[in-house]
Design a protein around this motif. Structure first.
Motif, mmCIF file in Angstrom:
data_model
loop_
_atom_site.group_PDB
_atom_site.id
_atom_site.type_symbol
_atom_site.label_atom_id
_atom_site.label_comp_id
_atom_site.label_asym_id
_atom_site.label_seq_id
_atom_site.Cartn_x
_atom_site.Cartn_y
_atom_site.Cartn_z
ATOM 1 N N VAL A 199 101.223 -102.695 -18.719
ATOM 2 C CA VAL A 199 100.386 -101.499 -18.838
ATOM 3 C C VAL A 199 100.424 -100.944 -20.256
ATOM 4 O O VAL A 199 99.464 -100.301 -20.697
ATOM 5 C CB VAL A 199 100.798 -100.410 -17.817
ATOM 6 C CG1 VAL A 199 100.666 -100.942 -16.394
ATOM 7 C CG2 VAL A 199 102.215 -99.899 -18.067
ATOM 8 N N ASP A 209 100.352 -90.679 -18.680
ATOM 9 C CA ASP A 209 99.442 -91.826 -18.683
ATOM 10 C C ASP A 209 100.201 -93.116 -18.365
ATOM 11 O O ASP A 209 99.756 -93.925 -17.529
ATOM 12 C CB ASP A 209 98.749 -91.946 -20.035
ATOM 13 C CG ASP A 209 97.797 -93.134 -20.093
ATOM 14 O OD1 ASP A 209 96.786 -93.113 -19.377
ATOM 15 O OD2 ASP A 209 98.080 -94.077 -20.854
ATOM 16 N N THR A 231 103.098 -93.388 -16.822
ATOM 17 C CA THR A 231 103.610 -93.303 -15.457
ATOM 18 C C THR A 231 102.519 -93.600 -14.440
ATOM 19 O O THR A 231 102.743 -94.307 -13.454
ATOM 20 C CB THR A 231 104.207 -91.908 -15.199
ATOM 21 O OG1 THR A 231 105.208 -91.625 -16.180
ATOM 22 C CG2 THR A 231 104.849 -91.843 -13.822
ATOM 23 N N GLU A 232 101.326 -93.067 -14.680
ATOM 24 C CA GLU A 232 100.212 -93.326 -13.765
ATOM 25 C C GLU A 232 99.900 -94.818 -13.716
ATOM 26 O O GLU A 232 99.669 -95.382 -12.632
ATOM 27 C CB GLU A 232 98.964 -92.555 -14.194
ATOM 28 C CG GLU A 232 97.767 -92.796 -13.274
ATOM 29 C CD GLU A 232 96.492 -92.158 -13.776
ATOM 30 O OE1 GLU A 232 95.444 -92.370 -13.141
ATOM 31 O OE2 GLU A 232 96.525 -91.459 -14.807
ATOM 32 N N ARG A 233 99.913 -95.462 -14.874
ATOM 33 C CA ARG A 233 99.616 -96.893 -14.912
ATOM 34 C C ARG A 233 100.680 -97.685 -14.147
ATOM 35 O O ARG A 233 100.365 -98.647 -13.435
ATOM 36 C CB ARG A 233 99.539 -97.369 -16.362
ATOM 37 C CG ARG A 233 98.330 -96.847 -17.125
ATOM 38 C CD ARG A 233 98.439 -97.181 -18.614
ATOM 39 N NE ARG A 233 97.335 -96.635 -19.379
ATOM 40 C CZ ARG A 233 96.193 -97.283 -19.624
ATOM 41 N NH1 ARG A 233 96.019 -98.509 -19.152
ATOM 42 N NH2 ARG A 233 95.247 -96.728 -20.338
ATOM 43 N N ILE A 266 102.565 -96.540 -11.650
ATOM 44 C CA ILE A 266 102.406 -96.261 -10.220
ATOM 45 C C ILE A 266 101.234 -97.048 -9.638
ATOM 46 O O ILE A 266 101.314 -97.599 -8.531
ATOM 47 C CB ILE A 266 102.222 -94.754 -9.980
ATOM 48 C CG1 ILE A 266 103.533 -94.010 -10.297
ATOM 49 C CG2 ILE A 266 101.794 -94.470 -8.543
ATOM 50 C CD1 ILE A 266 103.427 -92.514 -10.239
ATOM 51 N N ARG A 267 100.137 -97.120 -10.392
ATOM 52 C CA ARG A 267 98.993 -97.898 -9.911
ATOM 53 C C ARG A 267 99.363 -99.380 -9.778
ATOM 54 O O ARG A 267 98.941 -100.065 -8.831
ATOM 55 C CB ARG A 267 97.797 -97.726 -10.857
ATOM 56 C CG ARG A 267 97.134 -96.359 -10.773
ATOM 57 C CD ARG A 267 95.910 -96.280 -11.678
ATOM 58 N NE ARG A 267 95.287 -94.971 -11.610
ATOM 59 C CZ ARG A 267 94.402 -94.618 -10.671
ATOM 60 N NH1 ARG A 267 94.035 -95.487 -9.740
ATOM 61 N NH2 ARG A 267 93.874 -93.408 -10.690
ATOM 62 N N ALA A 268 100.149 -99.888 -10.718
ATOM 63 C CA ALA A 268 100.589 -101.283 -10.641
ATOM 64 C C ALA A 268 101.498 -101.494 -9.432
ATOM 65 O O ALA A 268 101.385 -102.502 -8.727
ATOM 66 C CB ALA A 268 101.308 -101.680 -11.927
ATOM 67 N N ALA A 298 101.425 -99.723 -6.690
ATOM 68 C CA ALA A 298 100.564 -99.649 -5.512
ATOM 69 C C ALA A 298 99.852 -100.975 -5.287
ATOM 70 O O ALA A 298 99.680 -101.420 -4.148
ATOM 71 C CB ALA A 298 99.549 -98.516 -5.672
ATOM 72 N N GLY A 299 99.463 -101.620 -6.381
ATOM 73 C CA GLY A 299 98.819 -102.923 -6.271
ATOM 74 C C GLY A 299 99.758 -103.956 -5.672
ATOM 75 O O GLY A 299 99.353 -104.777 -4.840
#
Length: 211
Positions: A94, A157, A159-161, A163-165, A167-168
């Motif tokens: 990320v 920013d 951290t969000e990336r 977390i999205r990873a 979640a994936g």
């Protein structure tokens, strides 16, 4: 913090910290106990882990944002536990997709006396961005005017990336379970429509409504 730093495990510093409270206040006050517990990560998340609304083994990861408002020189510490190498790969990935290059350093989870410890003790993967200590820590001088909002935005920013990873990865894991269940059902003698109906039913049970 100086007392805690003397010990390989933060919680080993509890008695010396309580002794300091007694020497300063004349007795072990409730406020002193609360401060020690907070510093050692013995409240909040500890209670959550002991009374988790979901099985702890089902928690994919714990992300802890504690003290991220004083970034200096683009430096960011990342405390991590559990599958550290996975976190490194995710962060490296990320980071490459971000226009803000951060100076990252990694430390083990047990080196941070915060809410991540009870999760790390239960083998839940943890990651905690941290912009390091500062001279205003737990003092009246820690005012809003001294917050580095630009730096905080970079932390959020990243951290969000992450977390999205994560979640994936969760969706991939659940999809693998769905595909396994579908393959098992496919071995049965049933038509295509019935197989699809069963696939949707399995996905629904695993929390993938609408997939």
């Amino acid at each position: 913090r100086q007392i805690i730093a003397r010990y390989p495990k933060a919680r080993s510093a509890l008695l010396p910290m309580l002794h300091l409270v007694q020497s300063e206040e004349g007795y072990v006050s409730p406020e002193g106990i609360a401060l020690c517990a907070e510093e050692l990560g013995l409240i909040g998340s500890y209670v959550f882990v002991q009374n988790s609304p979901v099985p702890v083994a089902d928690i994919l990861a714990m992300v802890n944002l504690d003290m991220v408002g004083r970034m200096r020189d683009n430096r960011l510490i990342l405390f991590a536990g559990g599958t550290v190498e996975r976190f490194r790969r995710i962060v490296d990935s990320v980071e490459k997709a971000s226009s803000d290059s951060l100076r990252l350093s990694w430390k083990p989870a047990y080196a941070e006396n915060s809410d991540l410890l009870p999760f790390d003790d239960r083998h839940v993967p943890v990651i905690a961005p941290f912009t390091d200590f500062h001279s205003d820590y737990h003092r009246a001088g820690d005012v809003v005017e001294r917050i580095n909002f630009v730096g905080m935005e970079k932390v959020v920013d990243l951290t969000e990336r992450v977390i999205r990873a994560l979640a994936g990865l969760f969706v991939e894991r659940v999809n693998d379970r769905v595909q396994l269940a579908v393959a098992t059902l496919g071995a049965l003698d049933c038509g295509v429509d019935e197989l699809e109906r069963r696939r949707v039913a399995v996905a629904h049970q695993l929390g993938l409504r609408g997939r």
